[in-house]
Structures are given as C-alpha cells and as structure tokens.
Scaffold this motif. Structure first.
Motif, PDB file in Angstrom:
ATOM      1  N   HIS A 259       0.789  -1.228   0.000  1.00  0.00           N
ATOM      2  CA  HIS A 259       0.000   0.000   0.000  1.00  0.00           C
ATOM      3  C   HIS A 259       0.824   1.283   0.000  1.00  0.00           C
ATOM      4  N   ALA A 260       1.965   1.299   0.689  1.00  0.00           N
ATOM      5  CA  ALA A 260       2.639   2.571   0.963  1.00  0.00           C
ATOM      6  C   ALA A 260       4.000   2.811   0.317  1.00  0.00           C
ATOM      7  N   PRO A 261       4.781   1.799  -0.074  1.00  0.00           N
ATOM      8  CA  PRO A 261       6.146   2.077  -0.541  1.00  0.00           C
ATOM      9  C   PRO A 261       6.243   3.000  -1.745  1.00  0.00           C
ATOM     10  N   GLY A 262       5.194   3.079  -2.554  1.00  0.00           N
ATOM     11  CA  GLY A 262       5.235   3.951  -3.730  1.00  0.00           C
ATOM     12  C   GLY A 262       5.155   5.433  -3.405  1.00  0.00           C
ATOM     13  N   ALA A 263       4.908   5.774  -2.137  1.00  0.00           N
ATOM     14  CA  ALA A 263       4.716   7.182  -1.777  1.00  0.00           C
ATOM     15  C   ALA A 263       5.941   8.032  -2.107  1.00  0.00           C
ATOM     16  N   ALA A 264       7.129   7.526  -1.813  1.00  0.00           N
ATOM     17  CA  ALA A 264       8.339   8.319  -2.042  1.00  0.00           C
ATOM     18  C   ALA A 264       8.538   8.596  -3.524  1.00  0.00           C
ATOM     19  N   GLY A 265       8.367   7.578  -4.351  1.00  0.00           N
ATOM     20  CA  GLY A 265       8.534   7.763  -5.792  1.00  0.00           C
ATOM     21  C   GLY A 265       7.486   8.684  -6.390  1.00  0.00           C
ATOM     22  N   LEU A 266       6.269   8.603  -5.877  1.00  0.00           N
ATOM     23  CA  LEU A 266       5.220   9.489  -6.387  1.00  0.00           C
ATOM     24  C   LEU A 266       5.464  10.926  -5.944  1.00  0.00           C
ATOM     25  N   LYS A 267       5.999  11.094  -4.746  1.00  0.00           N
ATOM     26  CA  LYS A 267       6.352  12.439  -4.269  1.00  0.00           C
ATOM     27  C   LYS A 267       7.449  13.041  -5.165  1.00  0.00           C
ATOM     28  N   GLU A 268       8.428  12.222  -5.553  1.00  0.00           N
ATOM     29  CA  GLU A 268       9.486  12.703  -6.443  1.00  0.00           C
ATOM     30  C   GLU A 268       8.910  13.173  -7.778  1.00  0.00           C
ATOM     31  N   ARG A 269       7.916  12.476  -8.270  1.00  0.00           N
ATOM     32  CA  ARG A 269       7.325  12.795  -9.567  1.00  0.00           C
ATOM     33  C   ARG A 269       6.409  14.019  -9.520  1.00  0.00           C
ATOM     34  N   THR A 270       5.796  14.277  -8.374  1.00  0.00           N
ATOM     35  CA  THR A 270       4.725  15.277  -8.311  1.00  0.00           C
ATOM     36  C   THR A 270       4.965  16.412  -7.315  1.00  0.00           C
ATOM     37  N   GLY A 271       5.824  16.194  -6.334  1.00  0.00           N
ATOM     38  CA  GLY A 271       6.026  17.175  -5.279  1.00  0.00           C
ATOM     39  C   GLY A 271       4.913  17.202  -4.253  1.00  0.00           C
ATOM     40  N   ALA A 272       4.013  16.221  -4.297  1.00  0.00           N
ATOM     41  CA  ALA A 272       2.862  16.197  -3.394  1.00  0.00           C
ATOM     42  C   ALA A 272       3.278  15.878  -1.965  1.00  0.00           C
ATOM     43  N   GLU A 273       2.427  16.265  -1.034  1.00  0.00           N
ATOM     44  CA  GLU A 273       2.652  16.047   0.396  1.00  0.00           C
ATOM     45  C   GLU A 273       2.210  14.637   0.776  1.00  0.00           C
ATOM     46  N   VAL A 274       3.035  13.926   1.533  1.00  0.00           N
ATOM     47  CA  VAL A 274       2.718  12.569   1.987  1.00  0.00           C
ATOM     48  C   VAL A 274       2.101  12.638   3.375  1.00  0.00           C
ATOM     49  N   LEU A 275       0.910  12.064   3.517  1.00  0.00           N
ATOM     50  CA  LEU A 275       0.193  12.075   4.788  1.00  0.00           C
ATOM     51  C   LEU A 275      -0.205  10.660   5.171  1.00  0.00           C
ATOM     52  N   ALA A 276       0.001  10.319   6.449  1.00  0.00           N
ATOM     53  CA  ALA A 276      -0.409   9.029   6.990  1.00  0.00           C
ATOM     54  C   ALA A 276      -0.437   9.149   8.507  1.00  0.00           C
ATOM     55  N   PHE A 277      -0.840   8.085   9.175  1.00  0.00           N
ATOM     56  CA  PHE A 277      -0.964   8.104  10.628  1.00  0.00           C
ATOM     57  C   PHE A 277       0.373   8.421  11.292  1.00  0.00           C
ATOM     58  N   LYS A 278       1.456   7.824  10.751  1.00  0.00           N
ATOM     59  CA  LYS A 278       2.799   8.136  11.230  1.00  0.00           C
ATOM     60  C   LYS A 278       3.822   7.491  10.312  1.00  0.00           C
ATOM     61  N   SER A 279       5.085   7.904  10.446  1.00  0.00           N
ATOM     62  CA  SER A 279       6.172   7.273   9.705  1.00  0.00           C
ATOM     63  C   SER A 279       6.434   5.890  10.287  1.00  0.00           C
ATOM     64  N   LYS A 280       6.460   4.877   9.427  1.00  0.00           N
ATOM     65  CA  LYS A 280       6.644   3.503   9.894  1.00  0.00           C
ATOM     66  C   LYS A 280       6.916   2.610   8.693  1.00  0.00           C
ATOM     67  N   ASP A 281       7.607   1.513   8.923  1.00  0.00           N
ATOM     68  CA  ASP A 281       7.852   0.503   7.882  1.00  0.00           C
ATOM     69  C   ASP A 281       8.475   1.100   6.626  1.00  0.00           C
ATOM     70  N   GLY A 282       9.328   2.084   6.790  1.00  0.00           N
ATOM     71  CA  GLY A 282       9.995   2.709   5.657  1.00  0.00           C
ATOM     72  C   GLY A 282       9.263   3.904   5.071  1.00  0.00           C
ATOM     73  N   LEU A 283       8.017   4.111   5.455  1.00  0.00           N
ATOM     74  CA  LEU A 283       7.280   5.276   4.970  1.00  0.00           C
ATOM     75  C   LEU A 283       7.669   6.508   5.778  1.00  0.00           C
ATOM     76  N   LYS A 284       8.018   7.582   5.086  1.00  0.00           N
ATOM     77  CA  LYS A 284       8.324   8.853   5.727  1.00  0.00           C
ATOM     78  C   LYS A 284       7.228   9.842   5.371  1.00  0.00           C
ATOM     79  N   VAL A 285       6.551  10.344   6.382  1.00  0.00           N
ATOM     80  CA  VAL A 285       5.427  11.255   6.129  1.00  0.00           C
ATOM     81  C   VAL A 285       5.865  12.704   6.275  1.00  0.00           C
ATOM     82  N   ASP A 286       5.219  13.571   5.517  1.00  0.00           N
ATOM     83  CA  ASP A 286       5.423  15.013   5.676  1.00  0.00           C
ATOM     84  C   ASP A 286       4.531  15.560   6.782  1.00  0.00           C
ATOM     85  N   ARG A 287       3.386  14.882   6.984  1.00  0.00           N
ATOM     86  CA  ARG A 287       2.475  15.320   8.029  1.00  0.00           C
ATOM     87  C   ARG A 287       1.756  14.101   8.606  1.00  0.00           C
TER      88      ARG A 287
END
Length: 283
Positions: free
Chosen positions: A89-117
């Motif tokens: 569900h979540a590993p693609g967030a970093a690559g999509l952020k690189e492509r779009t500059g969008a903000e990453v939001l989730a409950f918290k940073s975990k399992d390799g996911l780094k959130v902006d908020r």
C-alpha cells in the motif's frame, strides 16, 4: 486478503492493472501490477478530485505504476494519503512524491514510509471540489486510516474492508477487539459505497459490514466451542478443524486470525494462552 467468501452483487468487468478507470465523477482507480494470493488482482490506487487531486494508497514501489498515477494526475496531485504502511500500500509514496512534489500524509512514519504530516481521526482535506475525512480504524493495522469522501459518501477502506473476502488480523499489530469496534463505528457513517484496497467497488456497504461482523462473531463461537470440546489445543489443530470451507493453502494465514480471536477471548477471561504456537485452553 483472507478466508471467508462475502455475498456480493454480480461483479463488474475484470480488474486490469495500469488502466485508469472512472468510478464516479470525482474518483478514478488504477490497479498496481502486484496480483497475488494476498492482494487479489492488485492494490487499488485511487485518484480523488479533478482540479486538485488526492492519491490514496500509491501501492508498491513499481516504476510503471507510479508513472501511470503521475501521468493521470500530473501536477494537480497535491496529497498522497496512505491508509496504512503494509508493503502493498505505501512504498510507492516516495517515488510518487518525487514525480509530483505532493505532500505525503499518513498516521505516522513507519515501515519505511516517511510522512510530511502525521494525521489522525477527524483530519480533513478541504479541496476545491471535495472533502476527505480521515477515520482511525485500527484492527488490521494499528496505524490504519479510512478516508470518507463526503460528497459521495464513498469510503476508501484500505485493508479494513475488502471486496470478495474477509480481512486477516495478524497480532501483535493486528487486534481483533479493535477491529470489531472499528467496523461498528464505520457502520454508522451512512455510506453509499466502499472503495476497497483490493477488488471492485462495493455498492452494498451496510450488507457487507453486517456480514463481516456476523462472520467474526461466528468464527469466534466456532473457535471457543472447538477449544472447549477438547480442553486444550494448539492453533494449527483448531484451524484444521474449523476452516474446512477455506482452501488449505490459506490455513497458514487463517491461523493469525484465530490467534487474534483467542487473544480477544483471553482478555475477556474466557480462555488461557498467549502465543501462536503454544497451547490454549478454556478457563
């Protein structure tokens, strides 16, 4: 995904990875190419909005899938939301952020996911065309969020509810009592549809949630009765006895949900035991 077939209305056309499909005036779906026993046809990625877009569950870190999402939404993608941090569900967030500059939001940073908020229950995105409200729904995962599209009463359910199957609850992060409580709260949202993390759009949401609750209640009764009949048993033996309606290749998965049910019963003082592999007995 897991065992237990959910009664459903006839299925729409086949789920095809990589093709953007409109589900409503505000929602499009692109399926990741990660089909499998636990993911069905693949992870559903949703694009919500037209002028401003929120992407829900970018899926695995697959270049082709991320290119398809970015190609569909372009620079209108402002938010990347993850229902939870499981690897489909979540590993693609970093690559999509690189492509779009969008903000990453989730409950918290975990399992390799780094959130902006970090976001939680009640968080809301108010875009030009829509409002998305987060609902904290622990059970399948402690950090699980569902997102309600207010204008269409469509719930993006991640792995909280799936089309065509029930959900695996895998302790220690999975919690059966929390899951049942979360289901009951979602049942009160006056939903028109559910957009699950895997499978087709669910257009009979209350019926499916009621089935989930009834199915879990029945499984719990079966587990307790089977354990009471022998006094002491291990989970593998209980799975073999109870899950006769489930393909044997899914038994290793089902044992985690049995464990979750037993831990709930233990917290209620009805059974005694602790681990996935150790003995359990009725109090």
């Amino acid at each position: 995904m897991s065992a237990g077939v959910v009664p459903e209305i006839p299925e729409p056309p086949p789920l095809v990875p990589g093709v953007a499909r409109a589900l409503s005036p505000l929602v499009r779906r692109i399926i990741a190419p990660n089909a499998g026993l636990m993911t069905g046809a693949g992870t559903n990625t949703y694009l919500v909005g037209i002028d401003e877009i929120a992407v829900i569950d970018p899926g695995p870190d697959d270049e082709g899938h991320l290119d398809a999402i970015a190609g569909c939404g372009g620079d209108r993608i402002r938010w990347i939301l993850c229902t939870h941090t499981h690897p489909d569900h979540a590993p693609g967030a970093a690559g999509l952020k690189e492509r779009t500059g969008a903000e990453v939001l989730a409950f918290k940073s975990k399992d390799g996911l780094k959130v902006d908020r970090r976001i939680g229950d009640g968080f809301r995105i108010s875009a030009t065309e829509f409002r998305l409200t987060a609902h904290h729904t622990p059970g399948h995962a402690s950090n699980h969020l569902c997102f309600l599209l207010e204008e269409e009463r469509m719930l993006f359910s991640g792995d909280h509810i799936m089309q065509g199957s029930t959900v695996v609850i895998r302790p220690p992060d999975g919690d059966m009592a929390a899951y049942l409580e979360s289901l009951a709260r979602i049942r009160q949202l006056r939903l028109r549809s559910i957009a699950p993390g895997h499978g087709h759009l669910i257009e009979n949401p209350n019926e499916v949630i009621d089935y989930y609750l009834a199915h879990r209640s029945e499984r719990e009764r079966q587990i307790y009765d089977a354990l009471a009949a022998v006094g002491t048993a291990k989970i593998d033996a209980l799975v073999k006895q109870i899950y006769t309606d489930v393909p044997e290749e899914l038994h290793p998965v089902a044992r985690h949900s049995v464990h979750a049910h037993l831990l709930k019963l233990a917290a209620e003082g009805k059974v005694r035991g602790k681990t996935l592999t150790g003995p359990w007995s009725v109090v």
